[in-house]
Design a protein around this motif. Structure first.
Motif, PDB file in Angstrom:
ATOM      1  N   ILE A  31      15.707  13.152 -40.418  1.00  0.00           N
ATOM      2  CA  ILE A  31      14.877  14.138 -39.712  1.00  0.00           C
ATOM      3  C   ILE A  31      15.706  15.357 -39.312  1.00  0.00           C
ATOM      4  CG2 ILE A  31      13.577  14.529 -37.572  1.00  0.00           C
ATOM      5  CD1 ILE A  31      12.592  11.628 -37.833  1.00  0.00           C
ATOM      6  N   GLU A  32      16.977  15.150 -39.016  1.00  0.00           N
ATOM      7  CA  GLU A  32      17.825  16.277 -38.610  1.00  0.00           C
ATOM      8  C   GLU A  32      17.898  17.332 -39.708  1.00  0.00           C
ATOM      9  OE1 GLU A  32      21.955  17.141 -36.267  1.00  0.00           O
ATOM     10  OE2 GLU A  32      21.778  15.224 -37.290  1.00  0.00           O
ATOM     11  N   TRP A  33      18.053  16.905 -40.953  1.00  0.00           N
ATOM     12  CA  TRP A  33      18.097  17.876 -42.044  1.00  0.00           C
ATOM     13  C   TRP A  33      16.723  18.522 -42.238  1.00  0.00           C
ATOM     14  CZ3 TRP A  33      15.540  18.713 -46.613  1.00  0.00           C
ATOM     15  CH2 TRP A  33      16.091  19.700 -47.442  1.00  0.00           C
ATOM     16  N   ALA A  34      15.650  17.730 -42.079  1.00  0.00           N
ATOM     17  CA  ALA A  34      14.300  18.267 -42.263  1.00  0.00           C
ATOM     18  C   ALA A  34      14.004  19.364 -41.251  1.00  0.00           C
ATOM     19  CB  ALA A  34      13.270  17.149 -42.148  1.00  0.00           C
ATOM     20  N   VAL A  35      14.527  19.226 -40.036  1.00  0.00           N
ATOM     21  CA  VAL A  35      14.353  20.268 -39.023  1.00  0.00           C
ATOM     22  C   VAL A  35      15.129  21.513 -39.418  1.00  0.00           C
ATOM     23  CG1 VAL A  35      14.819  20.895 -36.621  1.00  0.00           C
ATOM     24  CG2 VAL A  35      13.840  18.653 -37.157  1.00  0.00           C
ATOM     25  N   GLU A  36      16.367  21.332 -39.851  1.00  0.00           N
ATOM     26  CA  GLU A  36      17.173  22.492 -40.241  1.00  0.00           C
ATOM     27  C   GLU A  36      16.580  23.201 -41.446  1.00  0.00           C
ATOM     28  OE1 GLU A  36      21.528  23.033 -42.170  1.00  0.00           O
ATOM     29  OE2 GLU A  36      21.535  22.394 -40.077  1.00  0.00           O
ATOM     30  N   ALA A  37      16.002  22.438 -42.374  1.00  0.00           N
ATOM     31  CA  ALA A  37      15.430  23.032 -43.585  1.00  0.00           C
ATOM     32  C   ALA A  37      14.088  23.693 -43.324  1.00  0.00           C
ATOM     33  CB  ALA A  37      15.274  21.958 -44.656  1.00  0.00           C
ATOM     34  N   GLY A  38      13.496  23.454 -42.159  1.00  0.00           N
ATOM     35  CA  GLY A  38      12.215  24.066 -41.831  1.00  0.00           C
ATOM     36  C   GLY A  38      11.012  23.236 -42.225  1.00  0.00           C
ATOM     37  N   ASP A  39      11.230  21.999 -42.698  1.00  0.00           N
ATOM     38  CA  ASP A  39      10.106  21.126 -43.027  1.00  0.00           C
ATOM     39  C   ASP A  39       9.398  20.651 -41.764  1.00  0.00           C
ATOM     40  OD1 ASP A  39      11.031  21.461 -45.551  1.00  0.00           O
ATOM     41  OD2 ASP A  39      11.480  19.364 -45.949  1.00  0.00           O
ATOM     42  N   ILE A  40      10.165  20.451 -40.694  1.00  0.00           N
ATOM     43  CA  ILE A  40       9.615  20.027 -39.410  1.00  0.00           C
ATOM     44  C   ILE A  40       9.906  21.120 -38.394  1.00  0.00           C
ATOM     45  CG2 ILE A  40       9.734  18.317 -37.567  1.00  0.00           C
ATOM     46  CD1 ILE A  40      10.616  16.266 -39.652  1.00  0.00           C
ATOM     47  N   VAL A  41       8.849  21.684 -37.828  1.00  0.00           N
ATOM     48  CA  VAL A  41       9.037  22.804 -36.895  1.00  0.00           C
ATOM     49  C   VAL A  41       8.313  22.604 -35.566  1.00  0.00           C
ATOM     50  CG1 VAL A  41       9.413  24.482 -38.745  1.00  0.00           C
ATOM     51  CG2 VAL A  41       7.080  24.035 -37.912  1.00  0.00           C
ATOM     52  N   ASP A  42       7.390  21.646 -35.523  1.00  0.00           N
ATOM     53  CA  ASP A  42       6.607  21.433 -34.304  1.00  0.00           C
ATOM     54  C   ASP A  42       6.045  20.016 -34.323  1.00  0.00           C
ATOM     55  OD1 ASP A  42       4.618  21.561 -36.237  1.00  0.00           O
ATOM     56  OD2 ASP A  42       3.862  23.522 -35.580  1.00  0.00           O
ATOM     57  N   ALA A  43       5.233  19.683 -33.320  1.00  0.00           N
ATOM     58  CA  ALA A  43       4.679  18.334 -33.212  1.00  0.00           C
ATOM     59  C   ALA A  43       3.791  17.994 -34.405  1.00  0.00           C
ATOM     60  CB  ALA A  43       3.905  18.199 -31.908  1.00  0.00           C
ATOM     61  N   ALA A  44       3.006  18.961 -34.872  1.00  0.00           N
ATOM     62  CA  ALA A  44       2.086  18.693 -35.973  1.00  0.00           C
ATOM     63  C   ALA A  44       2.826  18.362 -37.263  1.00  0.00           C
ATOM     64  CB  ALA A  44       1.165  19.898 -36.189  1.00  0.00           C
ATOM     65  N   SER A  45       3.864  19.137 -37.572  1.00  0.00           N
ATOM     66  CA  SER A  45       4.620  18.867 -38.799  1.00  0.00           C
ATOM     67  C   SER A  45       5.428  17.582 -38.677  1.00  0.00           C
ATOM     68  CB  SER A  45       5.532  20.051 -39.149  1.00  0.00           C
ATOM     69  OG  SER A  45       6.354  20.415 -38.057  1.00  0.00           O
ATOM     70  N   LEU A  46       5.904  17.264 -37.466  1.00  0.00           N
ATOM     71  CA  LEU A  46       6.602  15.989 -37.266  1.00  0.00           C
ATOM     72  C   LEU A  46       5.635  14.825 -37.457  1.00  0.00           C
ATOM     73  CD1 LEU A  46       9.112  14.360 -36.466  1.00  0.00           C
ATOM     74  CD2 LEU A  46       8.463  14.692 -34.067  1.00  0.00           C
ATOM     75  N   ARG A  47       4.416  14.969 -36.956  1.00  0.00           N
ATOM     76  CA  ARG A  47       3.425  13.906 -37.126  1.00  0.00           C
ATOM     77  C   ARG A  47       3.131  13.666 -38.599  1.00  0.00           C
ATOM     78  NH1 ARG A  47      -1.546  14.000 -38.377  1.00  0.00           N
ATOM     79  NH2 ARG A  47      -1.773  16.235 -37.963  1.00  0.00           N
ATOM     80  N   ARG A  48       2.975  14.709 -39.380  1.00  0.00           N
ATOM     81  CA  ARG A  48       2.705  14.550 -40.813  1.00  0.00           C
ATOM     82  C   ARG A  48       3.875  13.879 -41.510  1.00  0.00           C
ATOM     83  NH1 ARG A  48       0.497  19.796 -39.997  1.00  0.00           N
ATOM     84  NH2 ARG A  48       2.395  20.780 -40.786  1.00  0.00           N
TER      85      ARG A  48
END
Length: 229
Positions: A31-48
């Motif tokens: 998840i740490e890389w996904a946040v840095e890459a911009g795949d996860i940016v908020d609660a909605a994208s984290l939920r998906r």
């Protein structure tokens, strides 16, 4: 509540509590890389992201391994249990994920065996020649203590999901209320995944979360890291 059920519930809540010292807080499962890459940016994208991991990735696979390990241990089928442990240790998609699951599995076994010693558990562990992946460790320990499989697998998936959310909360970041709202939204996904894992065989193992697998691999060379995976 009968005494045996109360004891089983007490142990299950203890073993799969965030405070049980398996080191889960050190890992983010990519998840740490996904946040840095911009795949996860908020609660909605984290939920998906987490819903996909539960239904089509590590969640369902780990659930199947836990269920199969529990069934083999309950049946005293040491040969099958050893095969399941070997497959689970080899099934992870990256070096860091292997470190994550085997480190937590080793810690879980060592602490549970020390605090709740059970002679049958020692024999089951000896049957596993490979390092124990976390879900296999949970399946073996719960079976040795005669804790039913259904609540065990639900509690395990809840614990894993809670840790993923905790990692996301620290990385995005999210507030406490948003984190709890996210856990509530994922409740039916956890339940459905647990039900599928209970009924599945090893032949149904498989994942399709390629982006999450890449995130785990790319995290190995990420420049700045808070987590070990």
């Amino acid at each position: 509540m009968p005494e045996n059920e109360a004891a089983a519930l007490y142990r299950l809540m203890t073993w799969l509590s965030p405070s049980f010292p398996v080191g889960a807080f050190s890992y983010s499962s990519g998840i740490e890389w996904a946040v840095e890459a911009g795949d996860i940016v908020d609660a909605a994208s984290l939920r998906r992201w987490l819903a996909a991991m539960l239904t089509d990735g590590a969640g369902i696979c780990d659930g199947i391994f836990l269920a199969q390990a529990h069934k083999a241990a309950s049946a005293n089928d040491e040969t099958r249990l050893g095969d399941i442990a070997e497959l689970a240790a080899a099934f992870v998609s990256s070096r860091e994920r292997h470190l994550e699951t085997t480190s937590q599995g080793r810690a879980f076994i060592e602490i549970a065996r020390t605090a709740w010693h059970h002679a049958h558990l020692d024999r089951l562990i000896d049957a596993c020649k490979s390092p124990l992946a976390y879900p296999v460790a949970v399946g073996v320990v719960s079976a040795a203590h005669a804790i039913p499989l259904a609540p065990t697998i639900h509690a395990f998936l809840h614990a894993v999901t809670s840790n993923w959310i905790s990692a996301g909360a620290r990385l995005i970041p999210l507030g406490q209320t948003d984190s709890q709202r996210l856990l509530a939204e994922l409740e039916p996904v956890v339940g459905t995944t647990a039900t599928r894992a209970l009924a599945a065989s090893l032949d149904e193992l498989g994942s399709a979360t390629f982006r999450a697998d890449l995130a785990s691999m790319r995290h190995e060379t990420q420049y700045t890291r808070l987590f070990r995976s």
